[in-house]
Write a protein that holds these residues in place. Structure first.
Motif, short mmCIF file in Angstrom:
data_model
loop_
_atom_site.label_atom_id
_atom_site.label_comp_id
_atom_site.label_asym_id
_atom_site.label_seq_id
_atom_site.Cartn_x
_atom_site.Cartn_y
_atom_site.Cartn_z
N MET A 168 0.85 -1.07 0.03
CA MET A 168 -0.21 0.07 -0.21
C MET A 168 0.96 1.37 -0.04
O MET A 168 0.61 2.37 -0.83
CB MET A 168 -0.85 -0.09 1.42
N THR A 169 1.75 1.29 0.77
CA THR A 169 2.90 2.19 0.83
C THR A 169 3.50 2.75 -0.45
O THR A 169 3.60 3.93 -0.84
CB THR A 169 3.81 2.25 1.99
N ARG A 170 3.97 1.62 -1.05
CA ARG A 170 4.53 1.70 -2.52
C ARG A 170 3.59 1.90 -3.52
O ARG A 170 4.12 2.09 -4.52
CB ARG A 170 5.53 0.49 -2.81
N GLY B 254 -1.40 -3.13 -8.32
CA GLY B 254 -1.66 -4.47 -9.08
C GLY B 254 -1.44 -5.70 -8.27
O GLY B 254 -1.92 -6.64 -8.67
N ASN B 255 -0.70 -5.39 -7.14
CA ASN B 255 -0.41 -6.46 -6.31
C ASN B 255 -1.55 -6.64 -4.89
O ASN B 255 -1.39 -7.47 -4.16
CB ASN B 255 0.76 -6.72 -5.57
N LEU B 256 -2.31 -5.44 -4.95
CA LEU B 256 -2.93 -5.33 -3.32
C LEU B 256 -4.03 -6.46 -3.20
O LEU B 256 -4.32 -7.00 -2.08
CB LEU B 256 -3.43 -3.96 -3.42
N ALA B 257 -4.82 -6.55 -4.21
CA ALA B 257 -6.10 -7.19 -4.06
C ALA B 257 -5.56 -8.86 -3.86
O ALA B 257 -6.35 -9.36 -2.80
CB ALA B 257 -6.69 -7.58 -5.30
N ALA C 296 -4.25 5.36 0.48
CA ALA C 296 -5.52 4.62 0.94
C ALA C 296 -6.40 4.57 0.00
O ALA C 296 -7.28 3.50 0.20
CB ALA C 296 -5.61 5.56 1.97
N THR C 297 -6.56 5.48 -0.65
CA THR C 297 -7.86 5.45 -1.74
C THR C 297 -7.76 4.25 -2.76
O THR C 297 -8.42 3.35 -3.07
CB THR C 297 -7.99 6.63 -2.45
N ALA C 298 -6.56 4.00 -3.11
CA ALA C 298 -6.23 3.02 -4.06
C ALA C 298 -6.24 1.62 -3.47
O ALA C 298 -6.74 0.50 -3.93
CB ALA C 298 -4.85 3.12 -4.55
N ALA C 299 -5.93 1.43 -2.24
CA ALA C 299 -6.03 0.28 -1.09
C ALA C 299 -7.40 0.02 -1.27
O ALA C 299 -7.84 -1.28 -1.33
CB ALA C 299 -5.28 0.47 -0.15
N ALA C 300 -8.41 0.90 -0.98
CA ALA C 300 -9.64 0.72 -0.53
C ALA C 300 -10.21 0.02 -2.05
O ALA C 300 -11.08 -0.91 -2.04
CB ALA C 300 -10.39 1.65 -0.28
N GLU C 301 -9.77 0.73 -3.03
CA GLU C 301 -10.39 0.37 -4.49
C GLU C 301 -10.15 -1.13 -5.02
O GLU C 301 -10.62 -2.00 -5.20
CB GLU C 301 -9.88 1.26 -5.56
N ALA C 302 -8.93 -1.42 -4.43
CA ALA C 302 -8.27 -2.80 -4.68
C ALA C 302 -8.91 -3.81 -3.49
O ALA C 302 -9.24 -5.00 -4.07
CB ALA C 302 -6.77 -2.83 -4.45
N ILE D 225 -8.09 -5.07 8.23
CA ILE D 225 -7.77 -4.53 6.68
C ILE D 225 -8.23 -3.01 6.63
O ILE D 225 -7.60 -2.23 6.42
CB ILE D 225 -8.53 -5.58 5.58
N SER D 226 -9.81 -2.81 7.13
CA SER D 226 -10.24 -1.69 7.07
C SER D 226 -9.43 -0.73 7.70
O SER D 226 -9.24 0.32 7.36
CB SER D 226 -11.54 -1.61 7.30
N GLU D 227 -9.02 -0.99 8.88
CA GLU D 227 -8.36 0.04 9.78
C GLU D 227 -7.16 0.49 9.47
O GLU D 227 -6.49 1.42 9.64
CB GLU D 227 -8.48 -0.53 11.23
N THR D 228 -6.49 -0.72 8.60
CA THR D 228 -4.89 -0.62 8.38
C THR D 228 -4.95 0.54 7.03
O THR D 228 -4.23 1.25 7.15
CB THR D 228 -4.34 -1.98 7.67
N ILE D 229 -6.02 0.43 6.43
CA ILE D 229 -6.03 1.46 5.18
C ILE D 229 -6.33 2.91 5.81
O ILE D 229 -5.73 3.68 5.34
CB ILE D 229 -7.39 1.15 4.31
#
Length: 253
Positions: free
Chosen positions: A69-71, A75-78, A110-116, A94-98
């Motif tokens: 997520m930081t990086r 493409g690898n998050l899901a 964070a937005t990209a991680a939520a979308e994944a 997971i939700s709280e980590t994001i």
């Protein structure tokens, strides 16, 4: 003949399953383009590192998700959300980590991680009712530790940006860090992982000390550094090693 599974046999089966699950995150294209990389991944990363005794599989999955997520490795998050869930990380965690890492790695990450994560949550029928509320009852505040942190930050930076000082106090340490659905030790774990993955070792001293105050052991911290070398790169981990060494030595005095 009746088959008898010993404790060692069960442990070996669990270890093998863990390695197979982690290996499932490796795209098939890697083997077609870089077979040597595929071999390193299967033998050294998934076969050895993911099975190291110093850090649980669950913690490794959480640390890996935080690093990706930081990086902004969208493409690898899901696949790593799925791996984390299969490794014992809860949807709430997971939700709280994001949410937590939005403040440490930026809103875009964070937005990209939520979308994944969203399609994985939908596939697994994880609903909003399974996730943390926006305004839960907060954990108790360590008034002494927070006063010391506030005095240090205010003393150093009040003349530079009072907005940063105030938001750090009110949003981070009197709110975000007290949310109950990610344990303080795990908030520290993902924060330190994010700092390493971002190449920001200068921020590690405070957060690694906080992590250890929150229950992270020196062995676990060392194993996290070894694990992150594969995901953030050896140079970033070598930049973090002197900071970790100084923290360990000072705490041992």
């Amino acid at each position: 003949m009746k088959s008898i599974l010993t404790a060692a046999g069960l442990a070996l089966m669990a270890t093998t399953a863990a390695a197979q699950d982690a290996a499932g995150t490796l795209p098939a294209a890697v083997g077609r383009v870089a077979p040597a990389l595929e071999a390193y991944a299967k033998d050294d990363l998934f076969g050895t590192e993911w099975n190291g005794a110093g850090l649980s599989r669950r913690d490794r999955a959480l640390v890996t998700f935080a690093a990706l997520m930081t990086r902004h490795e969208t493409g690898n998050l899901a696949s790593h959300v799925s791996l984390a869930l299969d490794s014992g990380v809860t949807p709430a965690e997971i939700s709280e980590t994001i949410t937590h890492l939005a403040f440490y790695t930026g809103w875009g990450n964070a937005t990209a991680a939520a979308e994944a994560a969203a399609p994985v949550f939908e596939e697994r029928e994880i609903t909003i009712e399974d996730l943390p509320a926006s305004d839960p009852d907060l954990l108790p505040l360590n008034e002494e530790a927070e006063a010391a942190r506030e005095n240090l930050v205010r003393g150093n930076y009040a003349d530079v940006s009072m907005g940063v000082v105030d938001n750090t106090r009110e949003l981070l340490f009197r709110d975000l860090w007290l949310r109950p659905d990610l344990a303080p030790r795990d908030r520290s774990l993902v924060t330190v992982a994010a700092l390493i993955a971002a190449g920001q070792p200068e921020q590690m001293t405070f957060h690694l000390n906080r992590a250890m105050d929150n229950g992270l052991t020196q062995e676990e911290a060392g194993a996290m550094l070894s694990h992150l070398a594969f995901y953030a790169g050896w140079p970033k981990v070598f930049s973090a090693l002197p900071v970790a060494k100084a923290v360990f030595e000072k705490r041992a005095q």
